[in-house]
Write a protein that holds these residues in place. Sequence first.
Motif, mmCIF file in Angstrom:
data_model
loop_
_atom_site.group_PDB
_atom_site.id
_atom_site.type_symbol
_atom_site.label_atom_id
_atom_site.label_comp_id
_atom_site.label_asym_id
_atom_site.label_seq_id
_atom_site.Cartn_x
_atom_site.Cartn_y
_atom_site.Cartn_z
ATOM 1 N N MET A 52 0.826 -1.283 0.004
ATOM 2 C CA MET A 52 0.029 -0.094 -0.141
ATOM 3 C C MET A 52 0.749 1.209 0.058
ATOM 4 S SD MET A 52 -3.293 -1.167 -0.088
ATOM 5 C CE MET A 52 -2.998 -0.123 -1.674
ATOM 6 N N TYR A 53 1.927 1.156 0.900
ATOM 7 C CA TYR A 53 3.157 2.312 0.690
ATOM 8 C C TYR A 53 3.480 2.584 -1.185
ATOM 9 C CZ TYR A 53 3.734 3.132 5.592
ATOM 10 O OH TYR A 53 3.495 3.437 7.032
ATOM 11 N N HIS A 54 3.807 1.512 -1.274
ATOM 12 C CA HIS A 54 4.318 1.490 -2.826
ATOM 13 C C HIS A 54 3.134 1.994 -3.736
ATOM 14 C CE1 HIS A 54 5.169 -0.120 -6.983
ATOM 15 N NE2 HIS A 54 6.406 0.406 -6.417
ATOM 16 N N THR A 55 1.986 1.580 -3.589
ATOM 17 C CA THR A 55 0.846 2.025 -4.258
ATOM 18 C C THR A 55 0.683 3.521 -4.256
ATOM 19 O OG1 THR A 55 -0.049 -0.014 -4.302
ATOM 20 C CG2 THR A 55 -1.608 1.517 -4.916
ATOM 21 N N ASN A 56 0.951 3.868 -3.064
ATOM 22 C CA ASN A 56 0.645 5.476 -2.917
ATOM 23 C C ASN A 56 1.911 6.189 -2.975
ATOM 24 O OD1 ASN A 56 -1.949 6.136 -1.516
ATOM 25 N ND2 ASN A 56 -1.644 4.157 -1.039
ATOM 26 N N LYS A 57 3.014 5.681 -3.755
ATOM 27 C CA LYS A 57 4.157 6.251 -4.058
ATOM 28 C C LYS A 57 5.055 6.654 -2.900
ATOM 29 C CE LYS A 57 2.604 7.695 -8.668
ATOM 30 N NZ LYS A 57 1.502 6.732 -8.898
ATOM 31 N N ASN A 58 4.854 6.188 -1.816
ATOM 32 C CA ASN A 58 5.718 6.313 -0.620
ATOM 33 C C ASN A 58 6.739 5.341 -0.729
ATOM 34 O OD1 ASN A 58 3.926 8.177 0.192
ATOM 35 N ND2 ASN A 58 2.825 7.146 1.585
ATOM 36 N N TYR A 59 7.582 5.467 -1.523
ATOM 37 C CA TYR A 59 8.717 4.590 -1.865
ATOM 38 C C TYR A 59 9.473 3.975 -0.709
ATOM 39 C CZ TYR A 59 6.701 5.182 -6.451
ATOM 40 O OH TYR A 59 5.710 5.109 -7.557
ATOM 41 N N LYS A 60 10.092 5.154 0.061
ATOM 42 C CA LYS A 60 11.158 4.899 0.930
ATOM 43 C C LYS A 60 10.278 4.145 1.963
ATOM 44 C CE LYS A 60 14.380 6.309 3.940
ATOM 45 N NZ LYS A 60 14.706 5.005 4.745
ATOM 46 N N GLU A 61 9.046 4.436 2.683
ATOM 47 C CA GLU A 61 8.386 3.724 3.505
ATOM 48 C C GLU A 61 8.158 2.141 2.953
ATOM 49 O OE1 GLU A 61 7.370 6.496 2.476
ATOM 50 O OE2 GLU A 61 7.066 8.024 4.279
ATOM 51 N N ALA A 62 7.861 2.057 1.635
ATOM 52 C CA ALA A 62 7.616 0.427 1.277
ATOM 53 C C ALA A 62 8.964 -0.220 1.230
ATOM 54 C CB ALA A 62 7.349 0.956 -0.097
ATOM 55 N N THR A 63 9.993 0.333 0.916
ATOM 56 C CA THR A 63 11.196 -0.139 0.902
ATOM 57 C C THR A 63 11.784 -0.396 2.320
ATOM 58 O OG1 THR A 63 12.120 1.139 -1.228
ATOM 59 C CG2 THR A 63 13.750 -0.150 0.171
ATOM 60 N N ASP A 64 11.501 0.262 3.135
ATOM 61 C CA ASP A 64 11.845 0.148 4.701
ATOM 62 C C ASP A 64 11.108 -1.292 5.268
ATOM 63 O OD1 ASP A 64 13.557 1.980 4.698
ATOM 64 O OD2 ASP A 64 12.317 3.266 5.733
ATOM 65 N N ARG A 65 9.660 -1.085 4.661
ATOM 66 C CA ARG A 65 8.796 -2.327 5.039
ATOM 67 C C ARG A 65 9.236 -3.585 4.399
ATOM 68 N NH1 ARG A 65 6.425 -2.578 9.679
ATOM 69 N NH2 ARG A 65 6.050 -0.524 9.294
ATOM 70 N N PHE A 66 9.440 -3.472 3.316
ATOM 71 C CA PHE A 66 9.968 -4.767 2.696
ATOM 72 C C PHE A 66 11.137 -5.513 3.141
ATOM 73 C CE2 PHE A 66 7.212 -3.563 -1.434
ATOM 74 C CZ PHE A 66 6.281 -4.888 -1.304
ATOM 75 N N THR A 67 11.815 -4.416 3.421
ATOM 76 C CA THR A 67 13.121 -5.056 4.044
ATOM 77 C C THR A 67 13.070 -5.522 5.476
ATOM 78 O OG1 THR A 67 14.496 -3.422 2.762
ATOM 79 C CG2 THR A 67 15.523 -4.376 4.603
ATOM 80 N N GLY A 68 12.289 -4.668 6.118
ATOM 81 C CA GLY A 68 11.825 -5.558 7.492
ATOM 82 C C GLY A 68 11.155 -6.608 7.311
ATOM 83 N N THR A 69 10.263 -6.823 6.430
ATOM 84 C CA THR A 69 9.444 -8.156 6.287
ATOM 85 C C THR A 69 10.224 -9.280 6.050
ATOM 86 O OG1 THR A 69 7.415 -6.730 5.577
ATOM 87 C CG2 THR A 69 7.586 -9.251 4.965
#
Length: 79
Positions: A52-69
């Motif tokens: 959802m972060y990625h879909t909303n173009k919040n790429y930094k948050e998306a990357t951080d969340r994917f990495t943490g996952t």
Amino acid sequence: MHAYQTHLAGLEKAIEAKKCERGLCRFQQTHNMAELINADLTYAVDFNLAHMYHTNKNYKEATDRFTGTGDLMFAAEDH
């Protein structure tokens, strides 16, 4: 409802789901039920939030969340 509003609503729901999941984990830990913590649920909630972060173009948050996952799943496999 426009696509932007739909994506934003999805992000809000994903953030709420993460809060609920963390609350469940805290409850289980404080009531000596830590063995019931479901790593698959945590992974699914984190992955959805990252998406959802990625879909909303919040790429930094998306990357951080994917990495943490990924880190979470490897930690769960070590136990």
